[in-house]
Design a protein around this motif. Structure first.
Motif, PDB file in Angstrom:
ATOM      1  N   ASP A  89     -27.748 113.156  33.250  1.00  0.00           N
ATOM      2  CA  ASP A  89     -26.825 112.190  32.882  1.00  0.00           C
ATOM      3  C   ASP A  89     -25.607 113.372  31.846  1.00  0.00           C
ATOM      4  O   ASP A  89     -24.273 114.044  32.579  1.00  0.00           O
ATOM      5  CB  ASP A  89     -26.233 111.288  32.880  1.00  0.00           C
ATOM      6  CG  ASP A  89     -26.643 110.158  34.019  1.00  0.00           C
ATOM      7  OD1 ASP A  89     -27.154 111.079  34.725  1.00  0.00           O
ATOM      8  OD2 ASP A  89     -25.519 108.811  33.602  1.00  0.00           O
ATOM      9  N   GLY A  90     -26.392 113.750  30.862  1.00  0.00           N
ATOM     10  CA  GLY A  90     -25.982 114.292  29.599  1.00  0.00           C
ATOM     11  C   GLY A  90     -25.638 115.649  30.145  1.00  0.00           C
ATOM     12  O   GLY A  90     -24.737 117.080  30.380  1.00  0.00           O
ATOM     13  N   ARG A  91     -26.436 116.345  30.633  1.00  0.00           N
ATOM     14  CA  ARG A  91     -26.595 117.822  31.183  1.00  0.00           C
ATOM     15  C   ARG A  91     -25.574 117.943  33.001  1.00  0.00           C
ATOM     16  O   ARG A  91     -24.839 118.961  33.015  1.00  0.00           O
ATOM     17  CB  ARG A  91     -28.215 118.735  31.703  1.00  0.00           C
ATOM     18  CG  ARG A  91     -29.004 118.681  30.542  1.00  0.00           C
ATOM     19  CD  ARG A  91     -29.962 119.003  31.510  1.00  0.00           C
ATOM     20  NE  ARG A  91     -30.813 118.702  30.486  1.00  0.00           N
ATOM     21  CZ  ARG A  91     -32.411 119.456  29.897  1.00  0.00           C
ATOM     22  NH1 ARG A  91     -32.975 120.111  31.779  1.00  0.00           N
ATOM     23  NH2 ARG A  91     -32.577 119.754  28.720  1.00  0.00           N
ATOM     24  N   LEU A  93     -22.620 116.068  32.523  1.00  0.00           N
ATOM     25  CA  LEU A  93     -21.536 116.302  31.801  1.00  0.00           C
ATOM     26  C   LEU A  93     -20.997 117.725  31.328  1.00  0.00           C
ATOM     27  O   LEU A  93     -20.551 118.351  31.214  1.00  0.00           O
ATOM     28  CB  LEU A  93     -22.036 115.192  30.566  1.00  0.00           C
ATOM     29  CG  LEU A  93     -21.656 114.156  30.689  1.00  0.00           C
ATOM     30  CD1 LEU A  93     -20.835 112.582  30.110  1.00  0.00           C
ATOM     31  CD2 LEU A  93     -20.082 113.604  31.221  1.00  0.00           C
ATOM     32  N   PHE A  94     -22.514 118.598  30.838  1.00  0.00           N
ATOM     33  CA  PHE A  94     -22.989 119.248  29.941  1.00  0.00           C
ATOM     34  C   PHE A  94     -21.824 121.099  31.274  1.00  0.00           C
ATOM     35  O   PHE A  94     -21.355 121.311  31.153  1.00  0.00           O
ATOM     36  CB  PHE A  94     -23.474 119.710  29.759  1.00  0.00           C
ATOM     37  CG  PHE A  94     -23.655 121.342  29.151  1.00  0.00           C
ATOM     38  CD1 PHE A  94     -22.760 121.180  27.477  1.00  0.00           C
ATOM     39  CD2 PHE A  94     -23.917 122.499  29.006  1.00  0.00           C
ATOM     40  CE1 PHE A  94     -23.301 122.431  27.563  1.00  0.00           C
ATOM     41  CE2 PHE A  94     -24.064 123.633  28.905  1.00  0.00           C
ATOM     42  CZ  PHE A  94     -23.289 123.781  27.378  1.00  0.00           C
ATOM     43  N   GLN A 141     -22.736 107.396  27.051  1.00  0.00           N
ATOM     44  CA  GLN A 141     -23.305 109.165  27.890  1.00  0.00           C
ATOM     45  C   GLN A 141     -22.652 110.315  27.446  1.00  0.00           C
ATOM     46  O   GLN A 141     -23.274 111.511  27.415  1.00  0.00           O
ATOM     47  CB  GLN A 141     -22.287 108.451  28.948  1.00  0.00           C
ATOM     48  CG  GLN A 141     -22.042 107.945  30.398  1.00  0.00           C
ATOM     49  CD  GLN A 141     -23.617 108.738  31.737  1.00  0.00           C
ATOM     50  OE1 GLN A 141     -23.730 109.696  31.194  1.00  0.00           O
ATOM     51  NE2 GLN A 141     -23.742 107.860  32.185  1.00  0.00           N
ATOM     52  N   LEU A 142     -21.989 109.464  25.847  1.00  0.00           N
ATOM     53  CA  LEU A 142     -21.724 110.147  25.017  1.00  0.00           C
ATOM     54  C   LEU A 142     -23.257 111.141  24.358  1.00  0.00           C
ATOM     55  O   LEU A 142     -23.337 112.540  24.440  1.00  0.00           O
ATOM     56  CB  LEU A 142     -20.440 110.176  24.024  1.00  0.00           C
ATOM     57  CG  LEU A 142     -20.193 110.994  22.710  1.00  0.00           C
ATOM     58  CD1 LEU A 142     -19.347 112.557  22.877  1.00  0.00           C
ATOM     59  CD2 LEU A 142     -19.636 110.516  22.097  1.00  0.00           C
ATOM     60  N   TYR A 145     -24.483 113.598  26.067  1.00  0.00           N
ATOM     61  CA  TYR A 145     -23.791 114.569  26.052  1.00  0.00           C
ATOM     62  C   TYR A 145     -24.174 115.314  24.790  1.00  0.00           C
ATOM     63  O   TYR A 145     -24.605 116.633  24.997  1.00  0.00           O
ATOM     64  CB  TYR A 145     -22.209 114.394  26.558  1.00  0.00           C
ATOM     65  CG  TYR A 145     -21.444 115.664  26.469  1.00  0.00           C
ATOM     66  CD1 TYR A 145     -21.851 116.809  27.153  1.00  0.00           C
ATOM     67  CD2 TYR A 145     -20.959 115.876  25.060  1.00  0.00           C
ATOM     68  CE1 TYR A 145     -21.067 117.903  27.003  1.00  0.00           C
ATOM     69  CE2 TYR A 145     -20.320 117.317  25.244  1.00  0.00           C
ATOM     70  CZ  TYR A 145     -19.891 118.301  26.209  1.00  0.00           C
ATOM     71  OH  TYR A 145     -18.938 119.450  25.957  1.00  0.00           O
ATOM     72  N   SER A 148     -27.804 117.543  25.513  1.00  0.00           N
ATOM     73  CA  SER A 148     -27.389 118.614  26.148  1.00  0.00           C
ATOM     74  C   SER A 148     -27.156 119.978  25.637  1.00  0.00           C
ATOM     75  O   SER A 148     -26.852 121.115  25.745  1.00  0.00           O
ATOM     76  CB  SER A 148     -26.576 117.987  27.436  1.00  0.00           C
ATOM     77  OG  SER A 148     -25.639 117.941  27.373  1.00  0.00           O
ATOM     78  N   LEU A 149     -25.754 119.242  24.848  1.00  0.00           N
ATOM     79  CA  LEU A 149     -25.642 120.172  23.369  1.00  0.00           C
ATOM     80  C   LEU A 149     -26.309 120.941  22.461  1.00  0.00           C
ATOM     81  O   LEU A 149     -26.443 122.320  22.819  1.00  0.00           O
ATOM     82  CB  LEU A 149     -23.623 119.900  22.609  1.00  0.00           C
ATOM     83  CG  LEU A 149     -22.979 119.436  23.145  1.00  0.00           C
ATOM     84  CD1 LEU A 149     -21.769 119.049  22.521  1.00  0.00           C
ATOM     85  CD2 LEU A 149     -22.584 121.438  24.353  1.00  0.00           C
ATOM     86  N   GLY A 152     -30.003 121.637  25.729  1.00  0.00           N
ATOM     87  CA  GLY A 152     -30.154 121.595  27.156  1.00  0.00           C
ATOM     88  C   GLY A 152     -30.816 122.413  28.223  1.00  0.00           C
ATOM     89  O   GLY A 152     -31.007 122.394  29.436  1.00  0.00           O
ATOM     90  N   SER A 158     -34.470 117.088  24.358  1.00  0.00           N
ATOM     91  CA  SER A 158     -33.151 116.845  23.720  1.00  0.00           C
ATOM     92  C   SER A 158     -34.430 115.164  23.622  1.00  0.00           C
ATOM     93  O   SER A 158     -32.856 114.390  23.033  1.00  0.00           O
ATOM     94  CB  SER A 158     -33.763 115.973  25.551  1.00  0.00           C
ATOM     95  OG  SER A 158     -32.476 117.441  26.280  1.00  0.00           O
TER      96      SER A 158
END
Length: 461
Positions: A89-91, A93-94, A141-142, A145, A148-149, A152, A158
Motif C-alpha cells: 500500500d505504501g509503495r 501511494l509512492f 496509509q501515511l 507511505y 516507502s519514502l 522503497g 521498510s
C-alpha cells in the motif's frame, strides 16, 4: 536501581528476557507452536519479575521497554505476514496510485508490477490478503507511505521504518499514560503492564501491527479531555480512528462526559461540536483518496470481518454450533449482522445506565464496551487485544492482562498446514478469561455490589 549482589536476580531476569526476545525475533516460526508457547510463557514470567522488582524505578523500566523492542528492529516478522500488504500500500501511494481502488491480485494476474518487489510482496502477503481491497484508514496509509519514502527498494528497510514508528508511538503512550495515572492517583508503574507486556512487544513491535499509533492518539486524546481541552481531544480521537476504525465504538460513551444533567443544552452543544470535529477530520483525511468506488470498496472489505472471516471467536462459535444444529450450515451471514446490533445495544446500556462522568468511570466504560464487542465478534486476532490491555491499566480490572497471556493459544491454528483451529484451545483460552473476569466482577471485591467503577469517589474529574 543501584546494581549490587542483591539485584542479581533482577539482572539475570533482564538477560534471560533479552535472550528470549532474540529467539522470538530471529529463530521461531509460527508453525512451531510448542516452542512459541514455551518462550511466550517464559517471557511473561521474567517480565512479571522485572516489573515487580523494578516498579520503583520507572526510568529503568522505560529504558528496558525500549530495549526489548529494539531487539526486533532488524528481524523480518515471523509470526505475521500482514506487513507485506502494508509495504504494498505504501509503495502504491509512492507511485501515485490510490491503494483503495486496486487489488494486488489483479496486477499480478495481468503481469503488471506497479511497485518495487511486487511479485515477492504479493506472494508473501498471501492470496487472501491480495484478493481484497485495503481496509487501512488514511493515517495508517501515511505510515506505510513513510516506509516507502525511506526504504522503497528494501523489505527489511521498510520493516525497520515501521518498527521505529511503532516504538516512538509506544514511548508516547508511556509518557501520556504516566500523566493519566498521576491524575487518577494510581501507581505510575501500572503503565508497564502495557509497556513491558510480552504480548504487546511481540504482537505489535515484533509482528508489526499499528495499534501503538492508534493508542498513542487515543491516550493523548483522553489526557487532553481530562485537562478540559476537549476540542483538541476530538481532533486526536479522529486521528486514532483514522489509524484503525475500532475507536468509533467509543463515541457514544462520551455522552455523560459532556451532558451532566437533564436539559443540559450547553453540554449537548459541546457534545455536538465534539462529534462534528471528529467526523469532519475523518472526512478530510479520507478526502485525498476519494473516488466514486472508494466507499463501496472500503465497506465491502470491512464487511468481510462480519460476514466471512472467523478466527479465535468466543460466543460466536457457540452461536455457530447452534446454527449447525438447527439449520445444518454455517450461519455467519446472519450472526455477523446481529453482532453489531448487540454491540450497539450494550454500548447504549453503559452510555445511559452507568456513570461515565469521571475519568476513571469513562475509561472503565470504554474497557467494557470494547470487551463486549470482542467477546461477541466473529474474528478476534491477537493484536486487537492491545487496546483492552492499555485501557485496563487505568482501572482495577486485570482480565485483559490475563487474556494477553492465554491468547497465545490461538497460535495453535498455525501449526497446521493449512491452518486449522483446535476448538479445545479456543475453549481453554476463553474459560480462563471468563473465569478471571467473573472473579473480578463478583468475588474479588465481594463487599461491593456494583459491576463497574460507577462509584469510585476518589476519581478526579
Amino acid at each position: 536501581m543501584v546494581f549490587s549482589r542483591k539485584n542479581t536476580g533482577f539482572i539475570i531476569a533482564v538477560i534471560l528476557t533479552i535472550i528470549l526476545y532474540f529467539l522470538f525475533a530471529f529463530y521461531v516460526e509460527r508453525t512451531q507452536f510448542s516452542m512459541v508457547l514455551f518462550l511466550y510463557i517464559s517471557l511473561f514470567a521474567t517480565s512479571f519479575y522485572i516489573l515487580k522488582k523494578g516498579k520503583e524505578n520507572t526510568k529503568l523500566l522505560t529504558s528496558l521497554s525500549i530495549l526489548f523492542r529494539l531487539i526486533f528492529l532488524f528481524s523480518i516478522p515471523n509470526l505475521s505476514q500482514d506487513f507485506y500488504r502494508f509495504i504494498w500500500d505504501g509503495r502504491m501511494l509512492f507511485e501515485g496510485l490510490n491503494p483503495y481502488l486496486y487489488l494486488p491480485e489483479n496486477f499480478i494476474n495481468q503481469h503488471e508490477f506497479p511497485v518495487n518487489q511486487a511479485t515477492e510482496l504479493y506472494a508473501e502477503m498471501g492470496t487472501l490478503n491480495g484478493s481484497h481491497f485495503t481496509n487501512y484508514p488514511p493515517l495508517n496509509q501515511l505510515s506505510f507511505y513513510i516506509a516507502s519514502l525511506f526504504a522503497g527498494n528494501s523489505i527489511l528497510g521498510s520493516v525497520i521504518v515501521f518498527r521505529l514508528q511503532l516504538i516512538l508511538a509506544d514511548i508516547g503512550i508511556i509518557y501520556f499514560g504516566k500523566k493519566i495515572l498521576e491524575k487518577l492517583q494510581l501507581p505510575i508503574h501500572n503503565i508497564f503492564l502495557y509497556a513491558l507486556n510480552p504480548f504487546i512487544i511481540i504482537e505489535l513491535t515484533g509482528n508489526i501491527h499499528f495499534e501503538p499509533v492508534l493508542l498513542f492518539f487515543l491516550i493523548w486524546s483522553l489526557y487532553l479531555l481530562f485537562k478540559h481541552k476537549w476540542m483538541w481531544a476530538a481532533l486526536l480521537l479522529a486521528c486514532s480512528i483514522s489509524v484503525k476504525l475500532i475507536p468509533l465504538l467509543f463515541l457514544p460513551l462520551f455522552y455523560q462526559w459532556f451532558v451532566k444533567r437533564s436539559l443540559d443544552f450547553a453540554g449537548m452543544t459541546k457534545l455536538f461540536v465534539f462529534y462534528l470535529i471528529i467526523f469532519t477530520t475523518i472526512i478530510l483525511l479520507f478526502l485525498p483518496f476519494y473516488n466514486s468506488e472508494l466507499i463501496e470498496n472500503y465497506f465491502n472489505s470491512v464487511g468481510l470481518w462480519f460476514r466471512s472471516f472467523e478466527f479465535n471467536a468466543s460466543f460466536y462459535y457457540i452461536f455457530r454450533e447452534i446454527g449447525y444444529l438447527f439449520r445444518g450450515y454455517n450461519e455467519i451471514a446472519v450472526i455477523g449482522k446481529i453482532i453489531p446490533v448487540l454491540a450497539i445495544v450494550f454500548l447504549g446500556f453503559i452510555t445511559f445506565f452507568r456513570k461515565n462522568k469521571s475519568p476513571k468511570e469513562l475509561i472503565t466504560g470504554l474497557l467494557f464496551g470494547l470487551s463486549f464487542y470482542y467477546f461477541t465478534t466473529t474474528t478476534m486476532h491477537p493484536w486487537y487485544l492491545a487496546t483492552l490491555v492499555l485501557l485496563s491499566v487505568f482501572t482495577k480490572y486485570r482480565f485483559p492482562i490475563v487474556w494477553s497471556l492465554v491468547i497465545i493459544f490461538s497460535y495453535q491454528a498455525y501449526s497446521n498446514l493449512p491452518w486449522k483451529e483446535n476448538l479445545w484451545f479456543v475453549g481453554l483460552e476463553y474459560t480462563i478469561v471468563y473465569g478471571f473476569l467473573i472473579w473480578e466482577l463478583f468475588f474479588k471485591n465481594h463487599h461491593k455490589k456494583q459491576y463497574f467503577d460507577a462509584h469510585d469517589s476518589h476519581a478526579i474529574s
